[in-house]
Design a protein around this motif. Structure first.
Motif, PDB file in Angstrom:
ATOM      1  N   ALA A  23      26.946-125.510 -39.715  1.00 33.30           N
ATOM      2  CA  ALA A  23      26.783-125.917 -41.119  1.00 33.30           C
ATOM      3  C   ALA A  23      25.563-125.228 -41.742  1.00 33.30           C
ATOM      4  O   ALA A  23      25.631-124.733 -42.870  1.00 33.30           O
ATOM      5  N   ARG A  24      24.450-125.184 -40.989  1.00 33.98           N
ATOM      6  CA  ARG A  24      23.242-124.520 -41.498  1.00 33.98           C
ATOM      7  C   ARG A  24      23.468-123.016 -41.674  1.00 33.98           C
ATOM      8  O   ARG A  24      23.084-122.426 -42.688  1.00 33.98           O
ATOM      9  N   LEU A  25      24.098-122.391 -40.665  1.00 31.39           N
ATOM     10  CA  LEU A  25      24.361-120.951 -40.751  1.00 31.39           C
ATOM     11  C   LEU A  25      25.288-120.632 -41.921  1.00 31.39           C
ATOM     12  O   LEU A  25      25.049-119.690 -42.677  1.00 31.39           O
ATOM     13  N   ASP A  26      26.358-121.412 -42.045  1.00 27.97           N
ATOM     14  CA  ASP A  26      27.309-121.170 -43.128  1.00 27.97           C
ATOM     15  C   ASP A  26      26.637-121.327 -44.505  1.00 27.97           C
ATOM     16  O   ASP A  26      26.885-120.538 -45.413  1.00 27.97           O
ATOM     17  N   LYS A  27      25.803-122.324 -44.630  1.00 29.32           N
ATOM     18  CA  LYS A  27      25.104-122.534 -45.907  1.00 29.32           C
ATOM     19  C   LYS A  27      24.192-121.352 -46.205  1.00 29.32           C
ATOM     20  O   LYS A  27      24.181-120.835 -47.330  1.00 29.32           O
ATOM     21  N   HIS A  28      23.454-120.915 -45.209  1.00 30.95           N
ATOM     22  CA  HIS A  28      22.530-119.791 -45.388  1.00 30.95           C
ATOM     23  C   HIS A  28      23.279-118.495 -45.699  1.00 30.95           C
ATOM     24  O   HIS A  28      22.869-117.719 -46.568  1.00 30.95           O
ATOM     25  N   ARG A  29      24.389-118.278 -45.015  1.00 28.23           N
ATOM     26  CA  ARG A  29      25.149-117.032 -45.170  1.00 28.23           C
ATOM     27  C   ARG A  29      26.159-117.088 -46.312  1.00 28.23           C
ATOM     28  O   ARG A  29      26.791-116.083 -46.626  1.00 28.23           O
ATOM     29  N   LYS A  30      26.334-118.270 -46.874  1.00 20.88           N
ATOM     30  CA  LYS A  30      27.301-118.472 -47.965  1.00 20.88           C
ATOM     31  C   LYS A  30      28.718-118.072 -47.537  1.00 20.88           C
ATOM     32  O   LYS A  30      29.434-117.352 -48.237  1.00 20.88           O
ATOM     33  N   ASN A  31      29.098-118.543 -46.361  1.00 19.32           N
ATOM     34  CA  ASN A  31      30.473-118.354 -45.878  1.00 19.32           C
ATOM     35  C   ASN A  31      30.899-119.631 -45.171  1.00 19.32           C
ATOM     36  O   ASN A  31      30.173-120.621 -45.199  1.00 19.32           O
ATOM     37  N   SER A  32      32.072-119.604 -44.534  1.00 15.22           N
ATOM     38  CA  SER A  32      32.553-120.805 -43.860  1.00 15.22           C
ATOM     39  C   SER A  32      33.335-120.428 -42.609  1.00 15.22           C
ATOM     40  O   SER A  32      34.201-119.543 -42.649  1.00 15.22           O
ATOM     41  N   THR A  59      26.577-134.534 -27.503  1.00 18.25           N
ATOM     42  CA  THR A  59      25.405-134.181 -28.318  1.00 18.25           C
ATOM     43  C   THR A  59      25.383-132.678 -28.589  1.00 18.25           C
ATOM     44  O   THR A  59      24.943-132.246 -29.658  1.00 18.25           O
ATOM     45  N   ILE A  60      25.878-131.900 -27.644  1.00 21.23           N
ATOM     46  CA  ILE A  60      25.931-130.446 -27.843  1.00 21.23           C
ATOM     47  C   ILE A  60      27.022-130.092 -28.854  1.00 21.23           C
ATOM     48  O   ILE A  60      26.848-129.181 -29.670  1.00 21.23           O
ATOM     49  N   ILE A  61      28.129-130.814 -28.825  1.00 19.83           N
ATOM     50  CA  ILE A  61      29.174-130.602 -29.836  1.00 19.83           C
ATOM     51  C   ILE A  61      28.609-130.883 -31.236  1.00 19.83           C
ATOM     52  O   ILE A  61      28.841-130.121 -32.173  1.00 19.83           O
ATOM     53  N   GLU A  62      27.861-131.964 -31.366  1.00 22.50           N
ATOM     54  CA  GLU A  62      27.249-132.286 -32.661  1.00 22.50           C
ATOM     55  C   GLU A  62      26.229-131.210 -33.059  1.00 22.50           C
ATOM     56  O   GLU A  62      26.127-130.845 -34.235  1.00 22.50           O
ATOM     57  N   HIS A  63      25.507-130.705 -32.067  1.00 21.53           N
ATOM     58  CA  HIS A  63      24.546-129.629 -32.342  1.00 21.53           C
ATOM     59  C   HIS A  63      25.276-128.383 -32.860  1.00 21.53           C
ATOM     60  O   HIS A  63      24.796-127.715 -33.792  1.00 21.53           O
ATOM     61  N   ILE A  90      35.565-129.679 -38.438  1.00 24.70           N
ATOM     62  CA  ILE A  90      34.813-129.142 -39.585  1.00 24.70           C
ATOM     63  C   ILE A  90      35.816-128.915 -40.717  1.00 24.70           C
ATOM     64  O   ILE A  90      36.741-128.141 -40.583  1.00 24.70           O
ATOM     65  N   ASN A  91      35.590-129.617 -41.817  1.00 29.20           N
ATOM     66  CA  ASN A  91      36.505-129.523 -42.961  1.00 29.20           C
ATOM     67  C   ASN A  91      36.008-128.521 -43.978  1.00 29.20           C
ATOM     68  O   ASN A  91      34.943-128.377 -44.306  1.00 29.20           O
ATOM     69  N   LEU A 117      37.512-118.569 -38.495  1.00 29.19           N
ATOM     70  CA  LEU A 117      37.911-119.151 -37.205  1.00 29.19           C
ATOM     71  C   LEU A 117      38.498-120.541 -37.440  1.00 29.19           C
ATOM     72  O   LEU A 117      37.947-121.551 -36.988  1.00 29.19           O
ATOM     73  N   PRO A 118      39.623-120.635 -38.140  1.00 25.92           N
ATOM     74  CA  PRO A 118      40.141-121.953 -38.517  1.00 25.92           C
ATOM     75  C   PRO A 118      40.479-122.847 -37.328  1.00 25.92           C
ATOM     76  O   PRO A 118      40.279-124.064 -37.399  1.00 25.92           O
ATOM     77  N   GLU A 119      40.975-122.278 -36.232  1.00 22.54           N
ATOM     78  CA  GLU A 119      41.308-123.091 -35.045  1.00 22.54           C
ATOM     79  C   GLU A 119      40.056-123.705 -34.433  1.00 22.54           C
ATOM     80  O   GLU A 119      40.072-124.844 -33.975  1.00 22.54           O
ATOM     81  N   VAL A 120      38.973-122.949 -34.444  1.00 19.68           N
ATOM     82  CA  VAL A 120      37.700-123.468 -33.912  1.00 19.68           C
ATOM     83  C   VAL A 120      37.178-124.565 -34.831  1.00 19.68           C
ATOM     84  O   VAL A 120      36.776-125.638 -34.370  1.00 19.68           O
ATOM     85  N   ALA A 121      37.185-124.304 -36.131  1.00 20.38           N
ATOM     86  CA  ALA A 121      36.719-125.305 -37.090  1.00 20.38           C
ATOM     87  C   ALA A 121      37.498-126.601 -36.970  1.00 20.38           C
ATOM     88  O   ALA A 121      36.934-127.698 -36.937  1.00 20.38           O
ATOM     89  N   LYS A 122      38.831-126.490 -36.843  1.00 22.24           N
ATOM     90  CA  LYS A 122      39.678-127.677 -36.711  1.00 22.24           C
ATOM     91  C   LYS A 122      39.336-128.465 -35.453  1.00 22.24           C
ATOM     92  O   LYS A 122      39.236-129.691 -35.484  1.00 22.24           O
TER      93      LYS A 122
END
Length: 195
Positions: A171-180, A161-165, A194-195, A185-190
């Motif tokens: 996702a919310r931060l990236d949307k607000h900041r307009k970044n990804s 549940t924490i991983i999902e959090h 996170i696609n 941090l591609p290794e973390v995203a993978k």
């Protein structure tokens, strides 16, 4: 009684109004210690600090390239690096990164950066929030950890549940900041899927 040492921490102590007036009242034998994110430079502060025999700058650097622009959103690595060099000219410098799921994989880079400058590293393990604690990273990311104090958490089962959090929060931060996160941090995203 004389004051042996003063330690300024934050937030960001370089933003504190009237800190210069306080420093002006101290004896040059007082050891001055700062914990700074290294985003600000003030020539007046440099002049004041140079009068002290011992000034220690502990830099809160959680990455050593554009990754810090993501991890500490709003910062600029080029500015930080320039300010770090300036401090290195007249201060004792060390690095105190806050280790989380965002930078544990890149910790070697921080240590290499410090080693090249003969600076010490004092690793600080982030404990809260839980969704950024290394114990709650996906197993795929934990396998990549190289430093013992981080690997010690590898056998602690992550809370799904924490991983999902984490994924929802990023996702919310990236949307607000307009970044990804994928761009920084591609290794973390993978590892988080996170696609």
């Amino acid at each position: 009684n004389p004051i042996d040492e003063i330690y300024f921490t934050g937030g960001e102590p370089m933003m504190v109004k009237h800190i210069d007036k306080f420093l002006e009242k101290l004896d040059k034998d007082t050891t001055i210690r700062f914990n700074t994110n290294c985003t600000l430079w003030n020539p007046k502060m440099e002049k004041l600090l140079r009068k002290f025999k011992t000034v220690i700058m502990s830099l809160s650097l959680d990455a050593t390239d554009e990754r810090i622009d993501y991890i500490r959103y709003g910062s600029d690595w080029k500015v930080i690096e320039e300010n770090a060099k300036r401090y290195g000219d007249f201060c004792y410098v060390d690095i105190a990164p806050t280790i989380s799921v965002l930078n544990a994989y890149f910790l070697d880079e921080i240590h290499e950066y410090a080693d090249k400058r003969n600076w010490k590293v004092y690793n600080n393990l982030l404990m809260l929030p839980d969704w950024l604690h290394v114990k709650n990273a996906p197993a795929e990311l934990k396998k990549l950890y190289k430093h013992d104090f981080v690997k010690d958490w590898a056998d602690v089962p992550a809370d799904e549940t924490i991983i999902e959090h984490f994924k929802d929060s990023i996702a919310r931060l990236d949307k607000h900041r307009k970044n990804s996160i994928k761009d920084y941090l591609p290794e973390v995203a993978k590892a988080y899927g996170i696609n």
